[in-house]
Design an enzyme around this catalytic site. Structure first.
Site, PDB file in Angstrom:
ATOM      1  N   GLY A   1      -1.938  -9.762   3.922  1.00  0.00           N
ATOM      2  CA  GLY A   1      -1.938 -11.175   3.517  1.00  0.00           C
ATOM      3  C   GLY A   1      -1.324 -12.123   4.528  1.00  0.00           C
TER       4      GLY A   1
ATOM      5  N   CYS B   1      -5.139 -11.490  -6.175  1.00  0.00           N
ATOM      6  CA  CYS B   1      -4.477 -10.490  -5.339  1.00  0.00           C
ATOM      7  C   CYS B   1      -4.351  -9.233  -6.190  1.00  0.00           C
ATOM      8  CB  CYS B   1      -3.098 -10.996  -4.917  1.00  0.00           C
ATOM      9  SG  CYS B   1      -2.090  -9.739  -4.122  1.00  0.00           S
TER      10      CYS B   1
ATOM     11  N   HIS C   1      -2.268  -7.004  -6.603  1.00  0.00           N
ATOM     12  CA  HIS C   1      -1.009  -6.666  -7.272  1.00  0.00           C
ATOM     13  C   HIS C   1      -0.789  -7.447  -8.570  1.00  0.00           C
ATOM     14  CE1 HIS C   1      -0.189  -4.977  -3.354  1.00  0.00           C
ATOM     15  NE2 HIS C   1       1.013  -4.563  -3.716  1.00  0.00           N
TER      16      HIS C   1
ATOM     17  N   ASN D   1      -8.126  -8.371  -1.952  1.00  0.00           N
ATOM     18  CA  ASN D   1      -8.648  -9.738  -1.876  1.00  0.00           C
ATOM     19  C   ASN D   1      -8.631 -10.258  -0.445  1.00  0.00           C
ATOM     20  OD1 ASN D   1      -8.936 -11.207  -4.793  1.00  0.00           O
ATOM     21  ND2 ASN D   1      -7.528  -9.491  -4.861  1.00  0.00           N
TER      22      ASN D   1
ATOM     23  N   ASP E   1      -7.666  -0.439   0.053  1.00  0.00           N
ATOM     24  CA  ASP E   1      -6.785  -1.604  -0.056  1.00  0.00           C
ATOM     25  C   ASP E   1      -5.759  -1.512   1.064  1.00  0.00           C
ATOM     26  OD1 ASP E   1      -5.434  -3.884  -1.183  1.00  0.00           O
ATOM     27  OD2 ASP E   1      -3.955  -2.529  -2.013  1.00  0.00           O
ATOM     28  N   SER E   2      -5.001  -2.581   1.242  1.00  0.00           N
ATOM     29  CA  SER E   2      -3.928  -2.567   2.237  1.00  0.00           C
ATOM     30  C   SER E   2      -2.785  -1.634   1.812  1.00  0.00           C
ATOM     31  CB  SER E   2      -3.399  -3.987   2.412  1.00  0.00           C
ATOM     32  OG  SER E   2      -3.012  -4.510   1.159  1.00  0.00           O
TER      33      SER E   2
HETATM   34  N1  DGL Z   1      -4.015  -6.196  -1.342  1.00  0.00           N
HETATM   35  C1  DGL Z   1      -3.670  -7.534  -0.908  1.00  0.00           C
HETATM   36  C2  DGL Z   1      -4.601  -8.532  -1.580  1.00  0.00           C
HETATM   37  O1  DGL Z   1      -5.218  -8.266  -2.594  1.00  0.00           O
HETATM   38  C3  DGL Z   1      -2.220  -7.867  -1.213  1.00  0.00           C
HETATM   39  C4  DGL Z   1      -1.225  -7.153  -0.353  1.00  0.00           C
HETATM   40  C5  DGL Z   1      -1.318  -7.532   1.101  1.00  0.00           C
HETATM   41  O2  DGL Z   1      -0.944  -8.646   1.487  1.00  0.00           O
HETATM   42  O3  DGL Z   1      -1.779  -6.692   1.863  1.00  0.00           O
HETATM   43  O4  DGL Z   1      -4.751  -9.618  -1.084  1.00  0.00           O
END
Ligand code: DGL
Length: 279
Positions: free
Chosen positions: A51, A192, A194, A82, A18-19
């Site tokens: 994002g 998303c 989170h 996502n 993930d990010s």
């Molecule tokens: N993990 C990102 C998502 O699911 C959210 C956080 C980001 O913007 O990196 O889109």
């Protein structure tokens, strides 16, 4: 590229990325649903958020992370973000000879089955909403559905600040969700990673007539199904200690560890920082 089953071993770990911390909601589901599996997680904490970045940048980051995860001989990779799933999935799949699963398709599949009035809302980052990826998959599954996307960029920092149940989160959620309530959706995709962490707030505001779809849960379910079909489910418990669940980040390992331990019950022992630009 064709999947090469010779490269997969049943007892090999699953790679998840993930990010940043959000993908831990997917890890949590994998731990619950397929507890025998070992997991190698990478959170790109130095370069979060994805994002607000371009498709080209998110794709380059994702390719680097896949190369890093493959150094552990993972049997499959879960893109637990996502935004990365929306922007990079096609290329990652094309380049991979082991299975790669994103979070968007599983979430879309369940939402298409869940809706009764054909009005589905999606909340996500600006990138995911701008890509129209959920709408694309949903309409492939059911041409009758209407999809309403709403970018909710403030949710990620609120979650990362730990404001999971808080009047500030409540107020912002009310503002973001007002238009989705007005157009009478009956299904809302938490698009998303989170957002499942503020599920109780979202559910209270949307009311009980709206079903919330958590792609993290659905992704773990599809992962289990896929590994089962390929006869690749681990048959033995992953063992104890840091070998079974390994966490890597690109920055601030200590902060990541605190957050991880607040949402995962297994007592994550360590997180190591790596220089992802080397991959
Ligand atoms: N993990 C990102 C998502 O699911 C959210 C956080 C980001 O913007 O990196 O889109």
């Amino acid at each position: 590229m064709e999947i090469n089953k010779e490269l997969m071993r049943r007892d090999a770990p699953i790679g998840v990325f993930d990010s940043g911390v959000g993908g831990l909601t997917v890890v949590r589901e994998i731990m619950r649903q397929i507890p025998n599996e070992r997991i190698i997680y990478f959170g790109d904490t130095a370069r979060v958020p994805y994002g607000s970045k371009s498709q080209e940048t998110v794709t380059r980051f994702s390719e680097q992370i896949v190369r890093f995860l493959r150094t552990f001989q993972v049997k499959t990779i879960v893109v637990a973000c996502n935004t990365a799933s929306a922007y990079a999935m096609d290329i990652l799949e094309e380049e991979s000879d082991i299975p790669i699963i994103g979070v968007v398709k599983p979430g879309a599949r369940v939402a298409a089955q869940t809706t009764r009035n054909g009005r589905i809302g999606v909340i996500a980052t600006e990138a995911t909403i701008g890509s129209h990826i959920y709408a694309k998959f949903l309409r492939e599954l059911n041409r009758e559905v209407t999809v309403y996307g709403k970018a909710c960029p403030l949710f990620v920092p609120l979650v990362e600040e730990g404001l999971l149940v808080d009047p500030v989160t409540d107020e912002i959620a009310r503002r973001y969700l007002a238009e989705l309530i007005d157009i009478d959706i009956d299904t809302l995709i938490l698009g998303c990673t989170h957002y499942p962490l503020i599920r109780s707030t979202l559910s209270r505001i949307m009311g009980e007539r709206v079903t919330l779809v958590n792609p993290a849960y659905e992704t773990a379910r599809e992962l289990k199904e896929l590994l089962g079909q390929m006869d690749m489910l681990s048959q033995t418990p992953p063992g104890l200690g840091s070998n079974c669940y390994q966490f890597y980040v690109s920055d601030k390992a200590e902060k990541f560890l605190r957050f991880a331990n607040s949402i995962i019950k297994y007592g994550i022992l360590s997180a190591k920082a790596v220089n992802i630009e080397e991959y």
